[in-house]
Scaffold this active site. Structure first.
Site, PDB file in Angstrom:
ATOM      1  CE  LYS A 116      -2.351   1.213   4.005  1.00 29.09           C
ATOM      2  NZ  LYS A 116      -2.051   2.601   4.405  1.00 29.09           N
ATOM      3  CB  SER A 117       3.707   2.382   2.092  1.00 31.89           C
ATOM      4  OG  SER A 117       3.076   2.440   3.336  1.00 31.89           O
ATOM      5  N   GLY A 138      -5.103   8.851   5.186  1.00 29.99           N
ATOM      6  CA  GLY A 138      -4.149   9.857   5.647  1.00 29.99           C
ATOM      7  C   GLY A 138      -2.933   9.915   4.741  1.00 29.99           C
ATOM      8  NE  ARG A 154      -5.585   9.291  10.679  1.00 30.55           N
ATOM      9  CZ  ARG A 154      -5.102   8.386   9.837  1.00 30.55           C
ATOM     10  NH1 ARG A 154      -5.879   7.896   8.890  1.00 30.55           N
ATOM     11  NH2 ARG A 154      -3.870   7.957   9.945  1.00 30.55           N
ATOM     12  CB  SER A 207       5.171  10.641  11.066  1.00 32.09           C
ATOM     13  OG  SER A 207       4.272  10.683   9.972  1.00 32.09           O
ATOM     14  CD  GLN A 251       0.409   8.820   6.797  1.00 33.70           C
ATOM     15  OE1 GLN A 251      -0.211   9.800   7.172  1.00 33.70           O
ATOM     16  NE2 GLN A 251      -0.123   7.624   6.746  1.00 33.70           N
ATOM     17  CG  ASP A 259       0.449   0.680   9.466  1.00 30.72           C
ATOM     18  OD1 ASP A 259       0.091   1.615  10.213  1.00 30.72           O
ATOM     19  OD2 ASP A 259       0.827   0.847   8.298  1.00 30.72           O
ATOM     20  CE  LYS A 271      -0.204   5.183  12.843  1.00 30.19           C
ATOM     21  NZ  LYS A 271       0.529   5.831  11.749  1.00 30.19           N
TER      22      LYS A 271
HETATM   23  C1  S3P Z   1       2.378   5.172   6.098  1.00 37.69           C
HETATM   24  C2  S3P Z   1       2.989   5.545   7.258  1.00 37.69           C
HETATM   25  C3  S3P Z   1       2.458   5.197   8.590  1.00 37.69           C
HETATM   26  C4  S3P Z   1       1.406   4.116   8.511  1.00 37.69           C
HETATM   27  C5  S3P Z   1       0.449   4.283   7.384  1.00 37.69           C
HETATM   28  C6  S3P Z   1       1.160   4.355   6.052  1.00 37.69           C
HETATM   29  C7  S3P Z   1       2.999   5.596   4.821  1.00 37.69           C
HETATM   30  O1  S3P Z   1       1.922   6.364   9.187  1.00 37.69           O
HETATM   31  O2  S3P Z   1       0.703   4.047   9.734  1.00 37.69           O
HETATM   32  O3  S3P Z   1      -0.466   3.199   7.338  1.00 37.69           O
HETATM   33  O4  S3P Z   1       2.678   5.025   3.768  1.00 37.69           O
HETATM   34  O5  S3P Z   1       3.828   6.518   4.865  1.00 37.69           O
HETATM   35  P1  S3P Z   1       2.886   7.419   9.954  1.00 37.69           P
HETATM   36  O6  S3P Z   1       4.003   7.646   9.066  1.00 37.69           O
HETATM   37  O7  S3P Z   1       2.099   8.662  10.167  1.00 37.69           O
HETATM   38  O8  S3P Z   1       3.238   6.732  11.246  1.00 37.69           O
END
Ligand code: S3P
Length: 438
Positions: free
Chosen positions: A21-22, A93, A121, A169, A171, A320, A347
């Site tokens: 997914k990421s 997110g 969030r 994080s 993200q 996760d 989350k």
């Molecule tokens: C993700 C980062 C994680 C994770 C999310 C996907 C990403 O969040 O929980 O499901 O793809 O960068 P954080 O980076 O905010 O911890």
């Protein structure tokens, strides 16, 4: 739609999972910022990645997804057009935060919005650093979505910054890195823990100057002088989806499964370390690499487990996986403690509060802590109940795995939530030997 899974037999066999997914989010977005056609195999077709693809279409990007192959015509940062309406990021997110950074760097004015859940969030964590780079971006009251990104005068680059993030994080880090593609000079980001580094690995493979320290706690980016190279790759299977199958196989007696071609990036595989510390029989073999991402096979055999403590950087490396970890801890012998994990409150649900409340309903001895939880394993789960996901796909899947081993079935009422990240969840479990009752 409801889902009720059971099994009377061990899980056996092999499987390959849809793309991470990421990585799917990132390859779609970075391919749009590159120039030329990108071809991505094993792209994840799920609710959250559709939100990203739909947003890219609204920005004028042409793509087609056939089976699991994504063909995308990169526009280059200057080629994205301001969307006519707010970009709707659904419940994702990652979609919202990554887009905010990339569109800030590319100077594309827009409004970024999402579901009522996403609107609760925290977005200040990206808005503040982006503002420090000179991005004209505002959050709604309370530092939440919708975010409004205005246009800055043409030809004015963003300021490169040096920033220390208060929480690890990926993200937030990625939003800053993607904005920094449009900055003047070197941007440096420091983090308190090793968050997933997919953005860094991909950007590097696309020709961007990225440097990292050995612990993955400091990254620098120099904006590229010319266009980024398009992507041609096959994505590894999603480790966080695989986590549900791994844990099911550990908990169902006599199970023995192999998951092939799964992503084994060490910033993602903290769960394996935690499970091995609990006594799990997991054999992991790296078989290759794609764009810097290690790929391999995992063999998992049913195991007798004991409690463990999870804190510090390990929390970040399995961020996760706590909903399914909680089920494993409940089925282990003795005490398991999760600490340093306040981030779980932000989350898709407040995972500390929701797990602590809902797991009691299936007989788990769980105690909520401000930064985690404590579970006293009893090696049994009480079924015979209906549960809801609280809008959280991973919580929903954790309940379904609990149903496989509980004394009575557990019915997940809003099972469509699973399609957000792992549409083939029940198909894989069925092929490995579980029964889908409804
Ligand atoms: C993700 C980062 C994680 C994770 C999310 C996907 C990403 O969040 O929980 O499901 O793809 O960068 P954080 O980076 O905010 O911890």
């Amino acid at each position: 739609m409801s889902l009720n899974l059971r099994t009377s037999a061990p899980l056996r066999g092999e499987c390959r999972l849809a793309g991470d997914k990421s990585l799917s989010h990132r390859v779609a977005l970075l391919a749009a910022l590159a120039e030329g056609e990108s071809r991505i195999e094993n792209f994840l077709d799920a609710g959250v990645t559709r939100a990203m693809l739909d947003a890219l279409a609204a920005l004028g990007v042409e793509w087609e997804l056939e089976k699991d192959v994504l063909l995308l015509q990169g526009k280059g940062p200057g080629g994205l057009r301001p969307p006519g309406e707010a970009l709707h990021c659904g419940n994702s997110g990652t979609t919202l935060r990554l887009l905010a950074g990339a569109l800030a760097g590319a100077n594309v004015p827009c409004v970024l919005d999402g579901s009522p859940g996403l609107r609760t969030r925290p977005m200040d964590r990206i808005v503040k650093p982006l503002q420090a780079m000179g991005v004209p971006i505002e959050a709604a009251r309370g530092g939440t979505a919708p975010l409004s990104l205005s246009r800055r005068p043409n030809g004015v680059p963003l300021d490169a910054i040096s920033i220390t993030l208060p929480v690890a994080s990926a993200q937030v880090k990625s939003a800053i890195l993607f904005a920094a593609l449009g900055a003047d000079g070197t941007t440096t980001i420091k983090e308190p823990g090793p968050s997933r580094d997919h953005s860094e690995r991909l950007l590097k493979a696309m020709g961007v100057g990225i440097m990292r320290d050995a612990n993955n706690l400091r990254v620098t980016l120099d904006p590229p002088a010319g266009p980024m190279r398009p992507l041609r790759l096959r994505l590894p299977g999603d480790f966080s989806s695989g986590a549900f199958l791994i844990c099911a196989a550990l908990l169902i007696p006599r199970s023995d499964i192999v998951i092939r071609d799964i992503g084994l990036n060490p910033t993602r595989t903290g769960l394996i370390d935690a499970l091995i510390a609990m006594g799990a029989a997991i054999d992991s073999q790296i078989t290759g690499e794609s764009y810097g991402e290690p790929i391999g096979d995992l063999r998992v055999q049913a195991s007798k487990l004991h409690g463990t403590r999870i804190d510090g950087p390990l929390v970040v490396r399995m961020i996760d996986e706590f909903p399914i970890f909680a089920i494993v801890a409940a089925m282990a012998d003795g005490l398991s403690v999760v600490a340093d994990a306040e981030e779980l409150r932000f989350k898709e649900s407040d995972r500390i509060a929701v797990l602590s409340k809902e797991l009691k309903g299936i007989g788990v001895d769980i105690e909520e802590m401000p930064d985690g939880f404590r579970i006293r394993g009893r090696r049994k789960l009480k079924g015979g109940v209906s549960v809801k996901s609280h809008g959280d796909h991973r919580l929903g899947m954790a309940f379904c795995i609990a149903s496989l081993i509980a004394d009575e079935p557990i019915l997940l009422e809003d099972a469509e939530i699973i399609d957000q990240s792992f549409p083939e969840f029940s198909r894989h479990l069925e092929e490995l030997g579980a029964q889908v009752l409804v």
